[in-house]
Design an enzyme around this catalytic site. Structure first.
Site, PDB file in Angstrom:
ATOM      1  N   MET A   1      10.351  27.812 -32.241  1.00  0.00           N
ATOM      2  CA  MET A   1      11.319  26.919 -33.202  1.00  0.00           C
ATOM      3  C   MET A   1      11.825  25.798 -32.093  1.00  0.00           C
ATOM      4  O   MET A   1      12.048  26.102 -30.992  1.00  0.00           O
ATOM      5  CB  MET A   1      12.562  27.749 -33.566  1.00  0.00           C
ATOM      6  CG  MET A   1      12.109  28.962 -34.528  1.00  0.00           C
ATOM      7  SD  MET A   1      11.715  28.681 -35.802  1.00  0.00           S
ATOM      8  CE  MET A   1      13.231  27.974 -36.665  1.00  0.00           C
ATOM      9  N   CYS A   2      12.257  24.642 -32.881  1.00  0.00           N
ATOM     10  CA  CYS A   2      12.606  23.605 -32.430  1.00  0.00           C
ATOM     11  C   CYS A   2      14.120  23.480 -32.591  1.00  0.00           C
ATOM     12  O   CYS A   2      14.586  24.416 -32.997  1.00  0.00           O
ATOM     13  CB  CYS A   2      12.207  22.215 -32.991  1.00  0.00           C
ATOM     14  SG  CYS A   2      10.320  22.395 -33.151  1.00  0.00           S
ATOM     15  N   GLU A   3      14.708  22.459 -31.893  1.00  0.00           N
ATOM     16  CA  GLU A   3      16.290  22.273 -32.298  1.00  0.00           C
ATOM     17  C   GLU A   3      16.750  20.844 -32.660  1.00  0.00           C
ATOM     18  O   GLU A   3      15.816  19.959 -32.414  1.00  0.00           O
ATOM     19  CB  GLU A   3      17.014  22.586 -30.879  1.00  0.00           C
ATOM     20  CG  GLU A   3      17.118  23.925 -30.600  1.00  0.00           C
ATOM     21  CD  GLU A   3      18.278  24.462 -29.629  1.00  0.00           C
ATOM     22  OE1 GLU A   3      19.537  23.690 -29.786  1.00  0.00           O
ATOM     23  OE2 GLU A   3      18.137  25.481 -28.992  1.00  0.00           O
ATOM     24  N   ASN A 108      12.768  21.888 -38.179  1.00  0.00           N
ATOM     25  CA  ASN A 108      12.133  23.238 -37.372  1.00  0.00           C
ATOM     26  C   ASN A 108      12.205  24.113 -38.419  1.00  0.00           C
ATOM     27  O   ASN A 108      12.554  24.264 -39.337  1.00  0.00           O
ATOM     28  CB  ASN A 108      13.135  23.309 -36.321  1.00  0.00           C
ATOM     29  CG  ASN A 108      14.246  24.175 -36.526  1.00  0.00           C
ATOM     30  OD1 ASN A 108      14.400  24.794 -37.464  1.00  0.00           O
ATOM     31  ND2 ASN A 108      15.296  24.011 -35.707  1.00  0.00           N
TER      32      ASN A 108
END
Length: 271
Positions: A1-3, A108
């Protein structure tokens, strides 16, 4: 997962404090080491910086931490790749032109079957599911409206398109057309609003504290959105899954899933 990191303010505002925390999470205090980007709006114009490398070790990110760019709308992103190789074209935020405005998008999460959705006039440059989702949304807006609609109609359309993508998986999203910042919570997003009387805030990811009473005026209103709280001594509010925020000049409207209209969300506290 990204932020994700987003900001909406009623006056041009320095984002360096929040960006410092996000940048540290790009490969140092967090695992998001596969690229980073940030976009700053100035009127209808937008300047963007991207790199397909960890922001925590980036000389360009370090430069931006020391360079005061003031903006009323900002979108930032640090990437943990799951679909699409690590490359500049796969680095968020993505941007496209529609109705004479520069639209910027960051996401995300993962969207199952997203590439089965047909695209019209907007096509991806890279190979991420995120950029495909963005192009699909832009095409959906263009199909609904021949010209830029009034804000209330556009808000509802963005919420409707976000709800469709939400059905495909995790869709945490930031989107802006230079006038409004939109945020959709697919799993995790939180926000805070800073307004008078301003207090002191300390970052979670590094030893940096700011007394906002020395940096602002009594008229300033600034709302910050992030995947996870950035400061340890302020009260962040979690969004529910499916919520859509529309932010103009730091003020928030909340669209609940399935609601016919937007309701003003007034922050119960000052930060």
């Amino acid at each position: 997962m990204c932020e994700l990191l987003g900001m909406s303010a009623n006056v041009p505002t320095d984002i360096r404090f929040s960006f410092a925390a996000l940048a540290r999470r790009g490969g140092e205090t967090g695992p998001h080491a596969d690229g980073w980007g940030i976009s700053f709006y100035a009127g209808r114009g937008c300047r963007s910086f991207h790199e397909p490398e960890p922001s925590a070790r980036s000389e360009l990110a370090k430069l931006l931490r020391n360079y005061k760019i003031k903006s009323r709308i900002v979108i930032g992103h640090v990437r943990k790749a799951n679909r699409g190789r690590v490359s500049l074209e796969n680095t968020h935020p993505f941007s496209r032109e529609l109705w004479g405005r520069r639209w910027t998008f960051a996401h995300n999460g993962q969207l199952k079957g997203i590439k089965k959705l047909p695209l019209s006039g907007f096509q991806p440059i890279g190979s991420t599911d995120s950029e495909h989702a963005f192009c699909w949304m832009m095409g959906g807006l263009q199909t609904r409206f021949r010209t830029l609609p009034r804000p209330s109609l556009l808000d509802r359309a963005v919420a409707d398109l976000s709800a469709e993508l939400h059905k495909l998986g995790v869709f945490n999203m930031l989107l802006s057309d230079s006038r409004t910042l939109y945020a959709h919570c697919g799993k995790r997003l939180c926000y805070l609003t800073r307004r008078a009387p301003f207090g002191t805030a300390t970052l979670i990811d590094e030893d940096w504290q700011v007394d906002f009473s020395q940096e602002t005026t009594e008229r300033d209103v600034v709302t910050v959105i992030a995947t996870q709280a950035l400061t340890r001594d302020e009260r962040w509010t979690d969004l529910d899954r499916g919520d859509v925020l529309t932010l103009r000049d730091g003020a928030i409207r909340l669209l609940k899933p399935g609601s016919a209209s937007a309701a003003i969300l007034v922050s119960p506290h000052a930060c």
